[in-house]
Design a protein around this motif. Structure first.
Motif, PDB file in Angstrom:
ATOM      1  N   ASN A  14      45.041  55.683  25.964  1.00 22.72           N
ATOM      2  CA  ASN A  14      44.363  54.318  25.468  1.00 22.72           C
ATOM      3  C   ASN A  14      43.063  54.098  26.425  1.00 22.72           C
ATOM      4  O   ASN A  14      42.375  53.109  26.446  1.00 22.72           O
ATOM      5  CB  ASN A  14      45.472  53.028  25.493  1.00 22.72           C
ATOM      6  N   GLY A  15      43.069  55.341  27.493  1.00 24.70           N
ATOM      7  CA  GLY A  15      41.647  55.026  27.968  1.00 24.70           C
ATOM      8  C   GLY A  15      41.813  54.078  29.317  1.00 24.70           C
ATOM      9  O   GLY A  15      40.733  54.032  29.651  1.00 24.70           O
ATOM     10  N   GLN A  16      42.899  53.505  29.417  1.00 26.35           N
ATOM     11  CA  GLN A  16      42.965  52.199  30.493  1.00 26.35           C
ATOM     12  C   GLN A  16      43.506  52.803  31.878  1.00 26.35           C
ATOM     13  O   GLN A  16      43.264  51.926  32.684  1.00 26.35           O
ATOM     14  CB  GLN A  16      43.613  51.309  30.074  1.00 26.35           C
ATOM     15  N   LEU A  17      44.027  53.820  31.849  1.00 28.79           N
ATOM     16  CA  LEU A  17      44.486  54.339  33.136  1.00 28.79           C
ATOM     17  C   LEU A  17      44.411  55.640  33.280  1.00 28.79           C
ATOM     18  O   LEU A  17      43.889  56.574  32.615  1.00 28.79           O
ATOM     19  CB  LEU A  17      46.182  54.315  33.048  1.00 28.79           C
ATOM     20  N   VAL A  18      44.155  56.003  34.726  1.00 31.78           N
ATOM     21  CA  VAL A  18      43.866  57.297  34.997  1.00 31.78           C
ATOM     22  C   VAL A  18      45.094  58.096  35.901  1.00 31.78           C
ATOM     23  O   VAL A  18      45.550  57.491  36.828  1.00 31.78           O
ATOM     24  CB  VAL A  18      42.576  57.645  35.869  1.00 31.78           C
ATOM     25  N   LEU A  19      45.623  59.153  35.559  1.00 24.15           N
ATOM     26  CA  LEU A  19      46.658  59.783  36.425  1.00 24.15           C
ATOM     27  C   LEU A  19      45.940  60.830  37.344  1.00 24.15           C
ATOM     28  O   LEU A  19      45.078  61.369  36.689  1.00 24.15           O
ATOM     29  CB  LEU A  19      47.548  60.416  35.265  1.00 24.15           C
ATOM     30  N   PHE A  20      46.281  60.954  38.316  1.00 24.45           N
ATOM     31  CA  PHE A  20      45.893  61.867  39.298  1.00 24.45           C
ATOM     32  C   PHE A  20      46.767  62.532  40.411  1.00 24.45           C
ATOM     33  O   PHE A  20      47.776  61.822  40.487  1.00 24.45           O
ATOM     34  CB  PHE A  20      44.279  61.457  39.883  1.00 24.45           C
ATOM     35  N   SER A  21      46.339  63.317  41.132  1.00 24.17           N
ATOM     36  CA  SER A  21      47.316  63.592  42.413  1.00 24.17           C
ATOM     37  C   SER A  21      46.439  63.506  43.755  1.00 24.17           C
ATOM     38  O   SER A  21      45.366  63.446  43.621  1.00 24.17           O
ATOM     39  CB  SER A  21      47.566  65.174  42.251  1.00 24.17           C
ATOM     40  N   ARG A  22      47.197  63.188  44.537  1.00 25.31           N
ATOM     41  CA  ARG A  22      46.627  62.894  45.980  1.00 25.31           C
ATOM     42  C   ARG A  22      47.461  63.688  47.040  1.00 25.31           C
ATOM     43  O   ARG A  22      48.516  63.884  46.971  1.00 25.31           O
ATOM     44  CB  ARG A  22      46.538  61.373  46.230  1.00 25.31           C
ATOM     45  N   MET A  23      46.786  63.971  48.064  1.00 22.30           N
ATOM     46  CA  MET A  23      47.515  64.439  49.134  1.00 22.30           C
ATOM     47  C   MET A  23      47.782  63.388  50.193  1.00 22.30           C
ATOM     48  O   MET A  23      47.071  62.464  50.310  1.00 22.30           O
ATOM     49  CB  MET A  23      46.662  65.352  50.184  1.00 22.30           C
ATOM     50  N   GLN A  24      49.251  63.239  50.650  1.00 20.53           N
ATOM     51  CA  GLN A  24      49.630  62.434  51.814  1.00 20.53           C
ATOM     52  C   GLN A  24      50.383  62.997  52.611  1.00 20.53           C
ATOM     53  O   GLN A  24      51.331  63.574  52.261  1.00 20.53           O
ATOM     54  CB  GLN A  24      50.285  61.119  50.898  1.00 20.53           C
ATOM     55  N   GLY A  25      49.880  63.072  53.830  1.00 20.82           N
ATOM     56  CA  GLY A  25      50.894  63.596  54.777  1.00 20.82           C
ATOM     57  C   GLY A  25      51.071  65.025  54.713  1.00 20.82           C
ATOM     58  O   GLY A  25      52.292  65.665  54.925  1.00 20.82           O
ATOM     59  N   GLY A  26      50.054  65.648  54.216  1.00 20.53           N
ATOM     60  CA  GLY A  26      50.201  67.168  53.837  1.00 20.53           C
ATOM     61  C   GLY A  26      50.877  67.621  52.549  1.00 20.53           C
ATOM     62  O   GLY A  26      51.223  68.774  52.089  1.00 20.53           O
ATOM     63  N   ARG A  27      51.384  66.354  51.756  1.00 23.77           N
ATOM     64  CA  ARG A  27      52.130  66.758  50.689  1.00 23.77           C
ATOM     65  C   ARG A  27      51.408  66.301  49.318  1.00 23.77           C
ATOM     66  O   ARG A  27      50.705  65.158  49.500  1.00 23.77           O
ATOM     67  CB  ARG A  27      53.432  66.267  50.682  1.00 23.77           C
ATOM     68  N   GLY A  28      51.576  66.990  48.258  1.00 25.81           N
ATOM     69  CA  GLY A  28      51.073  66.283  47.001  1.00 25.81           C
ATOM     70  C   GLY A  28      51.948  65.371  46.340  1.00 25.81           C
ATOM     71  O   GLY A  28      52.956  65.591  46.393  1.00 25.81           O
ATOM     72  N   GLU A  29      51.422  64.075  45.878  1.00 26.98           N
ATOM     73  CA  GLU A  29      51.900  63.152  45.100  1.00 26.98           C
ATOM     74  C   GLU A  29      51.229  62.883  43.752  1.00 26.98           C
ATOM     75  O   GLU A  29      50.016  63.126  43.769  1.00 26.98           O
ATOM     76  CB  GLU A  29      52.476  62.251  46.053  1.00 26.98           C
ATOM     77  N   ALA A  86      49.847  59.670  41.321  1.00 27.53           N
ATOM     78  CA  ALA A  86      49.371  58.396  41.215  1.00 27.53           C
ATOM     79  C   ALA A  86      48.873  58.097  39.896  1.00 27.53           C
ATOM     80  O   ALA A  86      48.231  58.827  39.292  1.00 27.53           O
ATOM     81  CB  ALA A  86      48.658  58.159  42.539  1.00 27.53           C
ATOM     82  N   ALA A  87      48.725  56.605  39.655  1.00 25.49           N
ATOM     83  CA  ALA A  87      47.918  56.087  38.601  1.00 25.49           C
ATOM     84  C   ALA A  87      47.236  55.101  38.821  1.00 25.49           C
ATOM     85  O   ALA A  87      47.421  54.249  39.919  1.00 25.49           O
ATOM     86  CB  ALA A  87      48.824  55.967  37.386  1.00 25.49           C
ATOM     87  N   ALA A  88      46.101  54.777  38.213  1.00 26.93           N
ATOM     88  CA  ALA A  88      45.253  53.711  38.729  1.00 26.93           C
ATOM     89  C   ALA A  88      44.517  53.103  37.299  1.00 26.93           C
ATOM     90  O   ALA A  88      44.342  54.059  36.440  1.00 26.93           O
ATOM     91  CB  ALA A  88      44.086  54.062  39.724  1.00 26.93           C
ATOM     92  N   SER A  89      44.397  51.815  37.427  1.00 27.99           N
ATOM     93  CA  SER A  89      43.590  51.316  36.245  1.00 27.99           C
ATOM     94  C   SER A  89      42.206  51.738  36.267  1.00 27.99           C
ATOM     95  O   SER A  89      41.710  52.232  37.507  1.00 27.99           O
ATOM     96  CB  SER A  89      43.712  49.871  36.269  1.00 27.99           C
ATOM     97  N   VAL A  90      41.448  52.170  35.277  1.00 27.48           N
ATOM     98  CA  VAL A  90      40.318  52.686  35.153  1.00 27.48           C
ATOM     99  C   VAL A  90      39.355  51.827  36.317  1.00 27.48           C
ATOM    100  O   VAL A  90      38.340  52.544  37.052  1.00 27.48           O
ATOM    101  CB  VAL A  90      39.341  52.834  33.784  1.00 27.48           C
ATOM    102  N   ASP A  91      39.381  50.756  36.507  1.00 24.53           N
ATOM    103  CA  ASP A  91      38.586  49.897  37.404  1.00 24.53           C
ATOM    104  C   ASP A  91      39.096  49.967  38.903  1.00 24.53           C
ATOM    105  O   ASP A  91      38.510  49.272  39.757  1.00 24.53           O
ATOM    106  CB  ASP A  91      38.451  48.440  37.057  1.00 24.53           C
ATOM    107  N   PRO A 102      36.351  63.914  29.378  1.00 21.88           N
ATOM    108  CA  PRO A 102      35.867  62.583  28.844  1.00 21.88           C
ATOM    109  C   PRO A 102      37.036  61.831  28.415  1.00 21.88           C
ATOM    110  O   PRO A 102      38.344  61.829  28.468  1.00 21.88           O
ATOM    111  CB  PRO A 102      35.421  63.360  27.569  1.00 21.88           C
ATOM    112  N   SER A 103      36.726  60.339  28.268  1.00 21.67           N
ATOM    113  CA  SER A 103      37.599  59.265  28.035  1.00 21.67           C
ATOM    114  C   SER A 103      37.975  59.500  26.593  1.00 21.67           C
ATOM    115  O   SER A 103      37.182  60.130  25.835  1.00 21.67           O
ATOM    116  CB  SER A 103      36.918  58.062  28.329  1.00 21.67           C
ATOM    117  N   PRO A 104      39.042  58.927  26.046  1.00 19.93           N
ATOM    118  CA  PRO A 104      39.478  58.889  24.709  1.00 19.93           C
ATOM    119  C   PRO A 104      38.316  58.448  23.626  1.00 19.93           C
ATOM    120  O   PRO A 104      38.108  59.101  22.474  1.00 19.93           O
ATOM    121  CB  PRO A 104      40.754  58.246  24.677  1.00 19.93           C
ATOM    122  N   ASP A 105      37.549  57.621  23.988  1.00 16.32           N
ATOM    123  CA  ASP A 105      36.483  57.137  23.197  1.00 16.32           C
ATOM    124  C   ASP A 105      35.130  57.884  23.135  1.00 16.32           C
ATOM    125  O   ASP A 105      34.261  57.433  22.675  1.00 16.32           O
ATOM    126  CB  ASP A 105      36.391  55.512  23.352  1.00 16.32           C
TER     127      ASP A 105
END
Lengths: 186, 434
Positions: free
Chosen positions: B388-403, B405-410, B342-345
């Motif tokens: 602050n609910g404005q960004l999402v941190l996550f992991s992604r696979m790229q070339g078989g490896r995990g890295e 990443a962060a994205a704005s919620v939009d 859930p988001s902080p709000d």
């Protein structure tokens, strides 16, 4: 700028020291007011509720190099059961493995087994843990049908964390959708 | 209305406050490379003047503030490094000159030596269009606190100009793997001070910060099966809180920090249980379902638990009252929706959705139930919101490896962080106010 290891505790400490100020309103309006903000050395180092005031300590697990298999003399060598994609039932072709396991357990009342369920790498790690558990449970139930009591079996899951084969296509995934039978002498 | 605030309204989607100019994997390891995709088209022009007497400090405070604001993608930094003399008061600032340079707001201030080897950092944020002070604060800190003080000032500037709390002063946790070596890492949100707080030859997954930021719960395979561990960061003390027959996983903290939701399989299927963090007998949340329930997450008010369940066939996201009651299904799009947070709000959830064969991060508004993509995959996992609910941190696979990443919620601004070797996964954003 070079990251400095010791900065962590300092940074964390000052965050703690400043945290209490966070809800205060800064001086507003046209005045040139400056709010006094003290960061006492006491609050910078006691670290209590935030837990960040002192250096974080590294813990270390040395693990256990053996996987526990092969420890029990005479145990059947067939110890792997493979599953189809999104399937959690023991296929008929593995009934022989289950039967041999049950027969051995009946002949050795002091031996118990751990069934380790595994999945391929696709999807959520935690959800895969629950799917690996379903595979391990399927084997446990199959052994139960053959009269092996629950007190002699523990079904656990490794999810996608312990792949037999590491690549990213079906040839690996098929090997990783499996349950391993690990014998343990009591 | 302030020019800066008006401009800000245009930017509502462009929140990228984080992060990570070089996320170091361990004290000796190489930096992650950062690649920023997208940027705010309308950035707030801000000038950060070097503070009067700042060269006395062992490290520059305004350099850190500049870097924080620049990385956010929300600000255009107007170079004021050569300003002379350095203004410390509003009256000393040539407002017309800096408006002419295009700045809407400007930070000025001074450094004074204080007692006992401490430094006083005085800063004022000036609205150049309105010719007034937006913010005036003084910090008396030890030399070692300067960097954190800079993050604090950057957070104040961010909040003052955007109306949204900054997250420059927060921390993140994540797992790295290099061969058979697994490490639970904690780093500042700007990537500095990365530290391995637990190292193991067995896998580690699912780190979750306690609400006060002082402890991390996680799943360790050190006992040849998954068990739930709670580790106190400032002492290194580790306690196995759940090691019941079967698998133990998916810890989630109640917002008051008193209870953990955990998933146990001692009854056969994966079931959510509640237990005191201090230890004690876990209570099963749902008595009747034989389905697999996992990935619990408390709502910010502590009343609801969001979770993943296969009770309808494939995995979908549900929620139910912590006090007991009926589970409500929330996701209906697609046959694979997992890992809700859930988001902080409390108004949205972020989760992983399999869509056209790709695992992507999406949000769902809990009011109108609309699902919006944050990323497009193909293998994105483990989303968590910034405080602050404005960004999402996550992991992604790229070339078989995990890295990481962060994205704005939009989804409009993204940063990806690549490790030279090994992989990073299972990120979790720490709480504010640590």
């Amino acid at each position: 700028m070079k990251p400095i290891h010791a900065n962590l505790l300092l940074a964390a400490a000052v965050m703690l020291a400043l945290a209490g100020c966070a809800s205060k309103k800064p001086a507003a309006g046209d005045g040139a007011a400056i709010e006094e903000r003290g960061a006492s050395s006491g609050s910078a180092t006691d670290g209590k509720s935030s837990g960040a005031g002192k250096d974080d300590v590294v813990s270390r697990s040395l693990g256990d190099d053996g996987d526990g298999s092969g420890d029990v003399a005479g145990a059947p060598s067939a110890r792997q059961i493979f599953f189809d994609l999104d399937q959690y039932t023991v296929k008929p072709e593995y009934q022989g493995v289950v039967q041999a396991t049950a027969d051995f357990l009946k002949s050795k009342p002091k031996v118990r087994v751990i069934i380790q369920g595994n999945t391929d790498e696709r999807g959520s790690r935690e959800y895969n843990l629950s799917l690996g558990q379903k595979r391990a449970e399927a084997v446990r139930k199959a052994l139960g049908v053959l009269g092996i009591g629950e007190d002699r079996i523990e079904s656990v899951s490794f999810g996608e964390e312990k792949p037999m084969s590491e690549c990213h296509d079906e040839s690996c995934w098929a090997k990783n959708r499996r349950a391993d039978i690990v014998y343990q002498a009591r | 209305m302030l020019t800066t605030l008006r401009r800000l309204a245009l930017l509502a989607g462009f929140l990228l406050l984080l992060l990570l100019p070089g996320l170091f994997v361990s004290a000796h390891a190489e930096a992650l490379n950062v690649e920023i995709v997208g940027a705010g088209a309308n950035q707030i022009p801000v000038a950060i003047a070097p503070l009067a007497s700042e060269p006395l400090l062992p490290e520059s405070v305004t350099a850190v503030i500049n870097a924080d604001l620049a990385r956010s993608g929300l600000f255009r930094l107007i170079d004021a490094s050569a300003i002379s003399p350095r203004p410390a008061e509003l009256a000393q600032l040539n407002i017309a000159e800096w408006r002419g340079q295009g700045a809407d707001a400007m930070l000025i201030g001074r450094v004074n030596a204080a007692a006992n080897g401490k430094w006083e950092i005085q800063v004022r944020l000036v609205d150049l269009a309105g010719n007034r002070q937006l913010l005036g604060q003084s910090f008396v800190v030890e030399p070692r606190q300067l960097r954190a003080t800079a993050h604090r000032i950057a957070d104040l500037i961010f909040e003052r100009l955007t109306g949204i709390p900054g997250v420059f002063g927060t921390r993140i946790a994540y797992i790295t793997r290099l061969g058979k070596r697994f490490e639970l890492m904690v780093a500042d949100a700007d990537g500095y001070n990365p530290r391995a707080v637990f190292t193991s030859t067995e896998p580690i997954i699912s780190p979750r910060w306690s609400p006060d930021g002082g402890r991390i719960a996680y799943v360790s395979f050190e006992r040849k099966k998954p068990v739930v561990v709670v580790q106190t960061l400032n002492t290194g003390d580790r306690r196995v809180v759940a090691d019941f027959k079967g698998s133990n996983s998916a810890p989630a903290w109640s917002p008051d920090g008193q209870r953990l939701a955990v998933v146990l399989t001692r009854d056969g299927s994966s079931q959510i249980h509640l237990m005191p963090v201090a230890g004690g007998e876990p209570q099963r949340l749902m008595k009747t379902t034989p389905a697999n329930d996992t990935e619990p997450a408390f709502s910010p008010d502590g009343r609801l638990l969001y979770f993943t369940s296969d009770r309808g066939g494939g995995p979908q996201i549900y929620r139910m009252p912590v006090a007991g009651g009926n589970a409500e299904r929330l996701t209906f799009e697609g046959d694979y929706n997992v890992s809700p947070r859930p988001s902080p709000d409390g108004k949205s959830i972020v989760f992983v959705q399999r869509y056209a064969g790709r695992f992507r991060i999406v949000t769902q508004d809990l009011g109108n139930r609309q699902v919006l993509p944050v990323t497009d995959g193909p293998v994105d996992e483990s989303p968590s919101y910034a405080p602050n609910g404005q960004l999402v941190l996550f992991s992604r696979m790229q070339g078989g490896r995990g890295e990481l990443a962060a994205a704005s919620v939009d989804g409009r601004v993204r940063q990806r962080l690549t490790l030279p070797s090994g992989d990073a996964r299972e990120p979790a954003w720490g709480p504010a106010g640590q």
